[in-house]
Write an enzyme that holds these catalytic residues in place. Structure first.
Site, PDB file in Angstrom:
ATOM      1  N   GLU A   1      23.855 -37.859   3.607  1.00  0.00           N
ATOM      2  CA  GLU A   1      23.527 -39.293   3.636  1.00  0.00           C
ATOM      3  C   GLU A   1      22.354 -39.682   2.747  1.00  0.00           C
ATOM      4  OE1 GLU A   1      23.150 -40.618   7.697  1.00  0.00           O
ATOM      5  OE2 GLU A   1      25.254 -40.224   8.114  1.00  0.00           O
TER       6      GLU A   1
ATOM      7  N   GLU B   1      30.833 -36.578   9.961  1.00  0.00           N
ATOM      8  CA  GLU B   1      30.123 -36.977  11.179  1.00  0.00           C
ATOM      9  C   GLU B   1      30.832 -38.179  11.789  1.00  0.00           C
ATOM     10  OE1 GLU B   1      25.888 -37.789  10.961  1.00  0.00           O
ATOM     11  OE2 GLU B   1      25.553 -36.007   9.725  1.00  0.00           O
TER      12      GLU B   1
HETATM   13  C1  FCB Z   1      23.387 -39.703  10.949  1.00  0.00           C
HETATM   14  C2  FCB Z   1      22.583 -38.466  10.628  1.00  0.00           C
HETATM   15  C3  FCB Z   1      22.520 -37.486  11.769  1.00  0.00           C
HETATM   16  C4  FCB Z   1      22.336 -38.192  13.095  1.00  0.00           C
HETATM   17  C5  FCB Z   1      23.392 -39.252  13.269  1.00  0.00           C
HETATM   18  C6  FCB Z   1      23.331 -39.962  14.606  1.00  0.00           C
HETATM   19  O1  FCB Z   1      22.962 -40.749  10.136  1.00  0.00           O
HETATM   20  O2  FCB Z   1      23.139 -37.805   9.506  1.00  0.00           O
HETATM   21  O3  FCB Z   1      21.483 -36.576  11.507  1.00  0.00           O
HETATM   22  O4  FCB Z   1      21.071 -38.727  13.148  1.00  0.00           O
HETATM   23  O5  FCB Z   1      23.255 -40.197  12.246  1.00  0.00           O
END
Ligand code: FCB
Length: 448
Positions: free
Chosen positions: A168, A351
């Site tokens: 990210e 994620e």
């Molecule tokens: C993302 C991050 C991860 C965690 C999630 C909830 O942005 O990559 O580390 O904080 O959010």
């Protein structure tokens, strides 16, 4: 009860994700150096509950038990991150062999359990000495990152099954250097653009280094948020375009060979000859981290930003107050597919997950039906995108364990496994059992 999960393609990769600073603890162990998150968390007022990642989930000492939890879940893959300050404490120069040994043991243990190691090289924990020399505002950090990628891959390149360079970069730039709510806590607003260019350059140089060390696929994990324009004036639409350029295109267009989106390069002198070609080094997979869509409208006259962010009504909300919007994931995958066409590599959802205030009940169990509903909805959104022809190859839940959630400290629980931070007891939640059954059913294939 939820309806049976539709079938996913054979070979679809089921996984879970974590990151080093959020779970490892052991910040002084075995020669690890300080990172920007150690500094930030130890600065009063930065983290809501005043906590730090000093101990976190103590995963550094409990990794074998955590791999057993992964094995019980039946995942194909585990996405973890390598802590740069653990393997190269000053961010350049000597390697800390003990730090690399930790990841070596972890990778071997995963493989012994039949789990693919997926390694993220940078999940925001920059060695503090590099921040002291300018952090990602300095071009040299891109070169340091590529050298670090090379030394990690020299050790693990034969066993890691998927490499992810950056996690990210948009969130790191905007929250860390733009708004100051994440480490390193700088508030540069649009003057944070060098952080975008140097992360992208570091990514491209790291891809080149990885190619000399491994034949495994290479990816980046970007955060994406489909943009919902609220309002129908030209100014509202322009705000939507500006936000989309920043959040969704800035870290994708250059990677896929399109250069920077209009209006994002605040200082063209930063972009040297050859940089765009280095950044566009082909990747094998695009990692997509998705949490929620973003509502946008025209800014107030005195706003320093070209858009206003507005809460989206009509959705249930997580404990983070984020809207639960699986339709946004479907929309996002379609947007990527339409926007980038043949240039788009296969996607893995690296994620996806939610925070709820989960606590053990009187029977000691942790029931989290909201998380089950969340994951169920988001998996169906992936299935719908597959039906539309989007090439999605895997889905990683954030996260295996409740963990230290950056500026939210220990107040947000994202795990499939509950962690009692006082005792470090791990209690699989009902979502863990649910996901285990979904994965097992997917592996069995269609009922006959
Ligand atoms: C993302 C991050 C991860 C965690 C999630 C909830 O942005 O990559 O580390 O904080 O959010």
């Amino acid at each position: 009860m939820t309806a049976p999960m539709p079938q996913f393609p054979a070979g679809f990769r089921w996984g879970v994700s974590t990151s080093a600073y959020q779970i490892e603890g052991a910040v002084d162990a075995d020669g690890r150096g300080p990172s920007i998150w150690d500094t930030f968390a130890h600065s009063p007022g930065r983290v809501v509950d005043g906590s730090t990642g000093d101990v976190a989930c103590d995963h550094y000492h409990r990794h074998r038990a955590d791999v057993a939890l992964l094995s019980g879940l039946g995942v194909d893959a585990y996405r973890f991150s390598v802590a740069w300050p653990r393997v190269q404490p000053s961010g350049s120069g000597p390697v800390n062999a003990a730090g690399l040994d930790f990841y070596d043991r972890l990778v071997d243990d995963l493989l012994a359990h039949g789990i693919d190691p997926v390694a993220t090289l940078y999940h925001w924990d920059l060695p503090q000495p590099l921040e002291d020399s300018g952090g990602w505002l300095a071009r040299d950090t891109a070169h340091r990152f590529a050298a670090y990628a090379d030394l990690v891959a020299a050790r693990l390149g034969d066993r890691v099954r998927l490499w992810i360079t950056l996690n990210e970069p948009f969130i790191h730039m905007s929250l860390g250097y733009g708004m100051g709510v994440h480490a390193p806590g700088r508030m540069l607003l649009f003057d944070a653009f060098p952080v975008a260019h140097h992360q992208l350059l570091g990514h491209g140089l790291a891809v080149a280094a990885l190619r000399t060390r491994t034949t495994s696929p290479v990816a980046v994990a970007n955060n994406y948020s489909p943009v919902r324009v609220l309002g129908d004036t030209d100014a509202d639409r322009a705000a939507g375009v500006a936000y989309e350029a920043l959040h969704n295109r800035l870290f994708t267009d250059p990677l896929l060979g399109r250069g920077y989106p209009d209006g994002t390069v605040t200082d063209p002198s930063l972009v040297h000859d050859g940089d765009l070609a280095a950044i566009a080094a082909p990747i094998d997979v695009l990692g997509v981290n998705y949490y929620n869509p973003t509502g946008v409208r025209a800014p107030a006259d005195d706003s320093p930003l070209p858009f206003d962010l507005v809460p989206l009504d009509g959705y249930p909300r997580t404990a983070f107050d984020w809207p639960v919007a699986p339709d946004g994931l479907h929309e996002l995958l379609g947007w990527l597919h339409r926007s980038y066409g043949d240039a788009l590599p296969p996607i893995e959802i690296t994620e996806s997950g939610c925070a709820y205030d989960d606590a053990p009940g009187p029977d000691g169990r942790v029931h989290d039906p909201d998380r089950i509903a969340y994951l169920d909805g988001h998996l169906r959104a992936v299935r719908a995108a597959l039906d539309d022809g989007v090439d999605v190859r895997g889905y990683f839940v954030w996260s295996l364990l409740d963990n230290w959630e950056w500026a939210e400290g220990f107040t947000k629980r994202f795990g499939l496994v509950h962690v009692d931070y006082a005792s470090q007891a791990r209690t699989p939640k009902s979502s863990y059992a649910w996901l285990r059954d979904v994965i097992a059913a997917a592996r069995r294939g269609p009922a006959r």
